[in-house]
Design an enzyme around this catalytic site. Structure first.
Site, PDB file in Angstrom:
ATOM      1  N   HIS A 138       0.848  -1.205   0.000  1.00  0.00           N
ATOM      2  CA  HIS A 138       0.000   0.000   0.000  1.00  0.00           C
ATOM      3  C   HIS A 138       0.879   1.248   0.000  1.00  0.00           C
ATOM      4  CE1 HIS A 138      -3.208  -2.784   1.249  1.00  0.00           C
ATOM      5  NE2 HIS A 138      -4.046  -1.850   0.834  1.00  0.00           N
ATOM      6  N   LYS A 142      -0.448   4.726   4.695  1.00  0.00           N
ATOM      7  CA  LYS A 142      -1.331   3.762   5.375  1.00  0.00           C
ATOM      8  C   LYS A 142      -0.888   3.537   6.821  1.00  0.00           C
ATOM      9  CE  LYS A 142      -3.699  -0.646   4.884  1.00  0.00           C
ATOM     10  NZ  LYS A 142      -4.984  -0.033   5.213  1.00  0.00           N
TER      11      LYS A 142
HETATM   12  P1  NAD Z   1      -7.176   9.108   5.297  1.00  0.00           P
HETATM   13  O1  NAD Z   1      -6.156   9.244   6.383  1.00  0.00           O
HETATM   14  O2  NAD Z   1      -6.937   9.796   3.996  1.00  0.00           O
HETATM   15  O3  NAD Z   1      -8.631   9.546   5.826  1.00  0.00           O
HETATM   16  C1  NAD Z   1      -9.108   9.303   7.110  1.00  0.00           C
HETATM   17  C2  NAD Z   1      -9.871  10.539   7.535  1.00  0.00           C
HETATM   18  O4  NAD Z   1     -10.508  10.297   8.798  1.00  0.00           O
HETATM   19  C3  NAD Z   1      -8.965  11.782   7.703  1.00  0.00           C
HETATM   20  O5  NAD Z   1      -9.468  12.860   6.939  1.00  0.00           O
HETATM   21  C4  NAD Z   1      -9.035  12.047   9.198  1.00  0.00           C
HETATM   22  O6  NAD Z   1      -8.919  13.425   9.539  1.00  0.00           O
HETATM   23  C5  NAD Z   1     -10.421  11.504   9.506  1.00  0.00           C
HETATM   24  N1  NAD Z   1     -10.691  11.374  10.940  1.00  0.00           N
HETATM   25  C6  NAD Z   1      -9.814  11.186  11.952  1.00  0.00           C
HETATM   26  N2  NAD Z   1     -10.480  11.188  13.127  1.00  0.00           N
HETATM   27  C7  NAD Z   1     -11.788  11.378  12.843  1.00  0.00           C
HETATM   28  C8  NAD Z   1     -12.954  11.499  13.632  1.00  0.00           C
HETATM   29  N3  NAD Z   1     -12.897  11.415  14.957  1.00  0.00           N
HETATM   30  N4  NAD Z   1     -14.151  11.704  13.011  1.00  0.00           N
HETATM   31  C9  NAD Z   1     -14.221  11.798  11.664  1.00  0.00           C
HETATM   32  N5  NAD Z   1     -13.140  11.724  10.860  1.00  0.00           N
HETATM   33  C10 NAD Z   1     -11.932  11.504  11.449  1.00  0.00           C
HETATM   34  O7  NAD Z   1      -7.318   7.525   5.076  1.00  0.00           O
HETATM   35  P2  NAD Z   1      -8.032   6.788   3.845  1.00  0.00           P
HETATM   36  O8  NAD Z   1      -6.984   6.320   2.903  1.00  0.00           O
HETATM   37  O9  NAD Z   1      -9.177   7.600   3.357  1.00  0.00           O
HETATM   38  O10 NAD Z   1      -8.573   5.480   4.593  1.00  0.00           O
HETATM   39  C11 NAD Z   1      -9.511   5.591   5.651  1.00  0.00           C
HETATM   40  C12 NAD Z   1      -9.765   4.202   6.224  1.00  0.00           C
HETATM   41  O11 NAD Z   1     -10.414   3.391   5.228  1.00  0.00           O
HETATM   42  C13 NAD Z   1      -8.497   3.441   6.623  1.00  0.00           C
HETATM   43  O12 NAD Z   1      -8.771   2.675   7.770  1.00  0.00           O
HETATM   44  C14 NAD Z   1      -8.236   2.553   5.417  1.00  0.00           C
HETATM   45  O13 NAD Z   1      -7.481   1.419   5.707  1.00  0.00           O
HETATM   46  C15 NAD Z   1      -9.662   2.197   5.055  1.00  0.00           C
HETATM   47  N6  NAD Z   1      -9.861   1.740   3.684  1.00  0.00           N
HETATM   48  C16 NAD Z   1     -10.819   0.794   3.507  1.00  0.00           C
HETATM   49  C17 NAD Z   1     -11.123   0.359   2.217  1.00  0.00           C
HETATM   50  C18 NAD Z   1     -12.253  -0.629   2.032  1.00  0.00           C
HETATM   51  O14 NAD Z   1     -12.497  -1.066   0.887  1.00  0.00           O
HETATM   52  N7  NAD Z   1     -12.979  -0.985   3.090  1.00  0.00           N
HETATM   53  C19 NAD Z   1     -10.434   0.864   1.111  1.00  0.00           C
HETATM   54  C20 NAD Z   1      -9.459   1.850   1.320  1.00  0.00           C
HETATM   55  C21 NAD Z   1      -9.188   2.286   2.612  1.00  0.00           C
END
Ligand code: NAD
Length: 245
Positions: A138, A142
């Site tokens: 990744h 991440k």
């Molecule tokens: P990212 O870091 O770009 O986004 C996460 C967001 O959550 C940030 O903007 C952060 O400020 C916010 N955040 C932090 N605390 C918070 C709170 N208390 N309330 C609301 N928002 C809050 O990460 P990303 O790449 O967008 O990934 C997010 C999550 O999704 C990760 O856990 C990642 O592993 C997961 N993910 C899952 C899939 C899937 O298919 N299920 C695919 C990609 C990523």
């Protein structure tokens, strides 16, 4: 039409989901991140839950408790895509599923969910003398390792063999433990998500894999899951339910 609320809306996935909804013509009531409204003007998850039918959470594990509380307070369905969840987080999701419809998925893409079914089939047919190793790569930002998807694939293999998936140990010093499901995590650049499941026996090897070329596949899957979940009775659902796998 079902109106969505996006939690973690300022993040990479939150933005990709807003884009996917716009492309598909699905209305979005608003988006909230750690510091409040990203768009739509709702200050927090509670206010947003009051204004939509389904919440989609791609944020951080620490935010899960307040997101579950907000969804339950308003009787809203919730899609949880956040990874790195603990056993306590899963127990909290199970408890909330008594009150609302929840779909938790470490990977919302069709390809990975089909891959999990193929891995289960291979692991069941090949037996324990075939070692299972899962390699994932990744992007450099991440936070969790191994990825939620690698764990999902490991779970599929473990279940098919009727064994429990132990807490993954990334410290590979010493001899390989018999029957173990191994994990290796690479981090760098902008990779959206690569997974290869290696099944290795004496003298031969099978590799089953998936490469995500962009986050759009996860966003489209999350959108599909949210629309499918709207109006469903309380309970815990999976992407396999949505995709009919
Ligand atoms: P990212 O870091 O770009 O986004 C996460 C967001 O959550 C940030 O903007 C952060 O400020 C916010 N955040 C932090 N605390 C918070 C709170 N208390 N309330 C609301 N928002 C809050 O990460 P990303 O790449 O967008 O990934 C997010 C999550 O999704 C990760 O856990 C990642 O592993 C997961 N993910 C899952 C899939 C899937 O298919 N299920 C695919 C990609 C990523």
């Amino acid at each position: 039409m079902t109106r969505l609320g996006i939690l973690g809306a300022g993040g990479r996935m939150g933005r990709a989901i807003a884009d996917a909804a716009e492309t598909a013509g699905v209305p979005v009531a608003g988006g909230v991140d750690r510091d409040g409204a990203v768009f739509g003007g709702y200050a927090d998850a509670h206010a947003l839950a009051g204004a939509c039918e389904v919440l989609i959470d791609f944020s951080v594990p620490d935010a899960l408790g307040s997101h579950l509380a907000a969804a339950q307070a308003h009787g809203r369905a919730l899609v949880v895509g956040t990874t790195g969840l603990s056993a306590d987080d899963h127990a909290a999701i199970d408890a909330a599923a008594a009150n609302i419809a929840i779909l938790q998925a470490a990977n919302t893409s069709l390809g990975v969910n089909l891959l999990a079914a193929l891995v289960a089939q291979a692991a069941a047919r090949l037996g324990p003398d075939w070692d299972v190793e899962i390699v994932e790569m990744h992007h450099r930002h991440k936070l969790d390792a191994p990825s939620g998807t690698a764990l999902l694939l490991g779970q599929a293999a473990a279940r098919a063999r009727g064994v429990a998936l132990d807490t993954p140990n990334l410290d590979r010093n010493g001899k390989r433990e018999e029957g173990a499901i191994g994990f290796a995590s690479l981090r760098g650049g902008s990779v959206a998500g690569d997974h290869i499941v290696v099944l290795a026996a004496e003298g031969e090897r099978i590799e089953l894999g998936h490469r995500a070329e962009s986050r759009a596949i996860f966003a489209r899957g999350a959108l599909k899951a949210a629309l499918w979940l709207a109006g469903k009775p309380a309970g815990r659902y999976t992407m396999a339910d949505v995709l009919g796998l």
